[in-house]
Enzyme design. Structure first.
Site, PDB file in Angstrom:
ATOM      1  N   ASN A 134     -37.080 -20.727 -44.007  1.00  0.00           N
ATOM      2  CA  ASN A 134     -37.494 -19.870 -45.131  1.00  0.00           C
ATOM      3  C   ASN A 134     -38.996 -19.604 -45.044  1.00  0.00           C
ATOM      4  O   ASN A 134     -39.734 -20.370 -44.435  1.00  0.00           O
ATOM      5  CB  ASN A 134     -37.181 -20.589 -46.455  1.00  0.00           C
ATOM      6  CG  ASN A 134     -37.567 -19.763 -47.671  1.00  0.00           C
ATOM      7  OD1 ASN A 134     -37.370 -18.540 -47.696  1.00  0.00           O
ATOM      8  ND2 ASN A 134     -38.154 -20.395 -48.673  1.00  0.00           N
ATOM      9  N   HIS A 194     -42.281 -18.922 -47.679  1.00  0.00           N
ATOM     10  CA  HIS A 194     -42.673 -18.978 -49.087  1.00  0.00           C
ATOM     11  C   HIS A 194     -44.090 -18.411 -49.210  1.00  0.00           C
ATOM     12  O   HIS A 194     -44.958 -18.747 -48.400  1.00  0.00           O
ATOM     13  CB  HIS A 194     -42.615 -20.425 -49.583  1.00  0.00           C
ATOM     14  CG  HIS A 194     -42.897 -20.539 -51.043  1.00  0.00           C
ATOM     15  ND1 HIS A 194     -41.971 -20.184 -52.005  1.00  0.00           N
ATOM     16  CD2 HIS A 194     -44.014 -20.922 -51.720  1.00  0.00           C
ATOM     17  CE1 HIS A 194     -42.498 -20.359 -53.206  1.00  0.00           C
ATOM     18  NE2 HIS A 194     -43.737 -20.798 -53.059  1.00  0.00           N
ATOM     19  N   GLY A 217     -37.386  -5.914 -48.309  1.00  0.00           N
ATOM     20  CA  GLY A 217     -36.985  -6.142 -46.918  1.00  0.00           C
ATOM     21  C   GLY A 217     -38.075  -5.869 -45.897  1.00  0.00           C
ATOM     22  O   GLY A 217     -37.774  -5.694 -44.724  1.00  0.00           O
ATOM     23  N   SER A 218     -39.348  -5.895 -46.338  1.00  0.00           N
ATOM     24  CA  SER A 218     -40.404  -5.608 -45.355  1.00  0.00           C
ATOM     25  C   SER A 218     -40.453  -6.686 -44.278  1.00  0.00           C
ATOM     26  O   SER A 218     -40.695  -6.393 -43.108  1.00  0.00           O
ATOM     27  CB  SER A 218     -41.762  -5.447 -46.041  1.00  0.00           C
ATOM     28  OG  SER A 218     -42.192  -6.669 -46.579  1.00  0.00           O
ATOM     29  N   ASN A 219     -40.198  -7.939 -44.659  1.00  0.00           N
ATOM     30  CA  ASN A 219     -40.166  -9.001 -43.641  1.00  0.00           C
ATOM     31  C   ASN A 219     -38.979  -8.813 -42.703  1.00  0.00           C
ATOM     32  O   ASN A 219     -39.113  -8.987 -41.487  1.00  0.00           O
ATOM     33  CB  ASN A 219     -40.080 -10.378 -44.310  1.00  0.00           C
ATOM     34  CG  ASN A 219     -41.445 -10.861 -44.751  1.00  0.00           C
ATOM     35  OD1 ASN A 219     -42.278 -11.227 -43.923  1.00  0.00           O
ATOM     36  ND2 ASN A 219     -41.699 -10.827 -46.050  1.00  0.00           N
ATOM     37  N   LEU A 229     -33.465 -15.433 -52.958  1.00  0.00           N
ATOM     38  CA  LEU A 229     -33.834 -16.314 -54.067  1.00  0.00           C
ATOM     39  C   LEU A 229     -32.822 -17.407 -54.406  1.00  0.00           C
ATOM     40  O   LEU A 229     -33.155 -18.355 -55.101  1.00  0.00           O
ATOM     41  CB  LEU A 229     -34.135 -15.481 -55.323  1.00  0.00           C
ATOM     42  CG  LEU A 229     -35.251 -14.445 -55.148  1.00  0.00           C
ATOM     43  CD1 LEU A 229     -35.543 -13.751 -56.466  1.00  0.00           C
ATOM     44  CD2 LEU A 229     -36.520 -15.086 -54.620  1.00  0.00           C
ATOM     45  N   ILE A 247     -29.764 -22.526 -51.217  1.00  0.00           N
ATOM     46  CA  ILE A 247     -28.737 -22.579 -50.171  1.00  0.00           C
ATOM     47  C   ILE A 247     -27.823 -23.785 -50.419  1.00  0.00           C
ATOM     48  O   ILE A 247     -28.298 -24.919 -50.534  1.00  0.00           O
ATOM     49  CB  ILE A 247     -29.390 -22.682 -48.765  1.00  0.00           C
ATOM     50  CG1 ILE A 247     -30.326 -21.490 -48.536  1.00  0.00           C
ATOM     51  CG2 ILE A 247     -28.344 -22.764 -47.664  1.00  0.00           C
ATOM     52  CD1 ILE A 247     -29.671 -20.128 -48.596  1.00  0.00           C
ATOM     53  N   ASP A 280     -37.748 -24.814 -51.719  1.00  0.00           N
ATOM     54  CA  ASP A 280     -39.087 -24.841 -51.102  1.00  0.00           C
ATOM     55  C   ASP A 280     -39.535 -26.249 -50.724  1.00  0.00           C
ATOM     56  O   ASP A 280     -40.693 -26.628 -50.951  1.00  0.00           O
ATOM     57  CB  ASP A 280     -40.124 -24.229 -52.068  1.00  0.00           C
ATOM     58  CG  ASP A 280     -39.715 -22.850 -52.537  1.00  0.00           C
ATOM     59  OD1 ASP A 280     -39.137 -22.107 -51.730  1.00  0.00           O
ATOM     60  OD2 ASP A 280     -39.962 -22.519 -53.716  1.00  0.00           O
TER      61      ASP A 280
HETATM   62  C1  GRF Z   1     -42.022 -12.356 -49.477  1.00  0.00           C
HETATM   63  O1  GRF Z   1     -43.288 -12.449 -50.030  1.00  0.00           O
HETATM   64  C2  GRF Z   1     -41.458 -13.737 -49.249  1.00  0.00           C
HETATM   65  O2  GRF Z   1     -42.406 -14.697 -48.991  1.00  0.00           O
HETATM   66  C3  GRF Z   1     -40.806 -14.036 -50.549  1.00  0.00           C
HETATM   67  O3  GRF Z   1     -40.263 -12.812 -50.973  1.00  0.00           O
HETATM   68  C4  GRF Z   1     -41.037 -11.742 -50.456  1.00  0.00           C
HETATM   69  C5  GRF Z   1     -40.091 -10.771 -49.795  1.00  0.00           C
HETATM   70  O4  GRF Z   1     -40.711  -9.560 -49.483  1.00  0.00           O
HETATM   71  N1  GRF Z   1     -39.878 -15.133 -50.407  1.00  0.00           N
HETATM   72  P1  GRF Z   1     -39.946  -8.459 -48.631  1.00  0.00           P
HETATM   73  O5  GRF Z   1     -38.647  -8.160 -49.349  1.00  0.00           O
HETATM   74  O6  GRF Z   1     -39.709  -9.023 -47.273  1.00  0.00           O
HETATM   75  O7  GRF Z   1     -40.854  -7.270 -48.610  1.00  0.00           O
END
Ligand code: GRF
Length: 283
Positions: free
Chosen positions: A195, A197, A105-107, A178, A181, A238
């Site tokens: 999304n 990628h 969940g870093s993003n 993953l 959808i 994708d």
């Molecule tokens: C990211 O690299 C994103 O591109 C991919 O999954 C990863 C998720 O990382 N689809 P995080 O959970 O947000 O750290």
């Protein structure tokens, strides 16, 4: 007190110092220019003078602060801040976003931080399909409702769609999610599902191409560059229309771990900003 402000505004201590400096310089600059203007108008100092002075300060303040924030590198912060005030005053509705994530969940965290002060976007829901995923703790910490979904409910999503509409969700953001959808969801949110990628699509995308598998394939093929792709979601993995890409070099000593780190840095830097552009332009 400063630590609290850092947490409140989601900035580090250097940025906080620069933000306070911007406020101080902006305040002095607008006070000074308002005074100069009134002297130039040759008004007698009295009630009218003071009223005009306050009015000028009020009008000049956002302009001075915004201008000073540019060389100090804080323009983004103040833009969001002023935007938020403006949207509150004008009563504009915020776009309610659900983040779909099933990893660390870093993003998701970066996106939440970025839109914390936003007047246009509200991160209203986290959707997760993996019990124990890091993003669940993030949702709890941030006090954002977290909806856990099962595969069967996702594949036959009428109930799930109802839950999204109960949360009044306008826009879906996938950040490490993953599952494919379902068509029914894409029909309900046309052009409103995005999304990210971790490679340069159309290469290294499609079923099975996720996480370390992508980076391993990039390295095994001796690619000189990799990067990130932000795209609209369609019925295929994708595959939807590309919105944005950013590149990083892949060197001869690269490992999937070092590449993953570079990719994460690119994602954190660009994803929130690109989302803001997409959502606010209503494309
Ligand atoms: C990211 O690299 C994103 O591109 C991919 O999954 C990863 C998720 O990382 N689809 P995080 O959970 O947000 O750290």
């Amino acid at each position: 007190m400063f630590k609290r402000l850092e947490q409140h505004w989601r900035v580090n201590s250097v940025n906080l110092a620069l933000i306070i400096t911007t406020f101080a310089l902006g305040g002095s600059a607008c006070g000074f220019s308002a005074r100069k203007l009134l002297i130039w108008l040759q008004l007698e100092k009295g009630v009218v003078w003071w009223l005009l002075y306050l009015l000028l300060v009020f009008l000049l303040w956002p302009i001075c602060v915004t201008l000073i924030s540019i060389p100090l590198g804080q323009f983004g912060f103040f833009k969001r801040y002023i935007n938020r005030i403006w949207n509150r005053v004008s009563g504009k509705k915020k776009t309610r976003v659900a983040i779909f994530a099933s990893g660390a969940g870093s993003n998701a965290q970066e996106i939440i931080n970025y839109f914390y002060l936003s007047g246009t976007v509200n991160i209203s829901l986290i959707v997760c399909n993996k019990p124990g995923a890091g993003v669940i703790s993030i949702a709890n910490k941030e006090k954002i409702p977290c909806l856990m979904i099962k595969k069967e409910d996702f594949l036959n999503p009428q109930q799930f769609i109802k839950q999204l509409s109960e949360h009044k969700i306008d826009f879906l953001v996938l950040a490490g999610f993953l599952w494919k959808i379902p068509e029914a969801l894409i029909k309900i949110y046309p052009g409103k599902i995005v999304n990210i990628h971790p490679a340069l699509l159309p290469k290294y995308g499609g079923p099975g191409m996720y996480g370390h598998f992508v980076h391993e394939a990039v390295i095994a093929n001796h690619e000189k560059e990799s990067g990130i792709s932000i795209h609209f979601v369609d019925e295929q993995y994708d595959h939807g229309k590309l919105i944005f890409q950013a590149i990083c070099p892949v060197n001869s000593a690269e490992t999937p771990q070092t590449l993953a780190q570079k990719i994460h840095e690119l994602e954190h830097k660009h994803y929130p900003e690109e989302l803001e552009k997409i959502i606010t332009s209503g494309k």
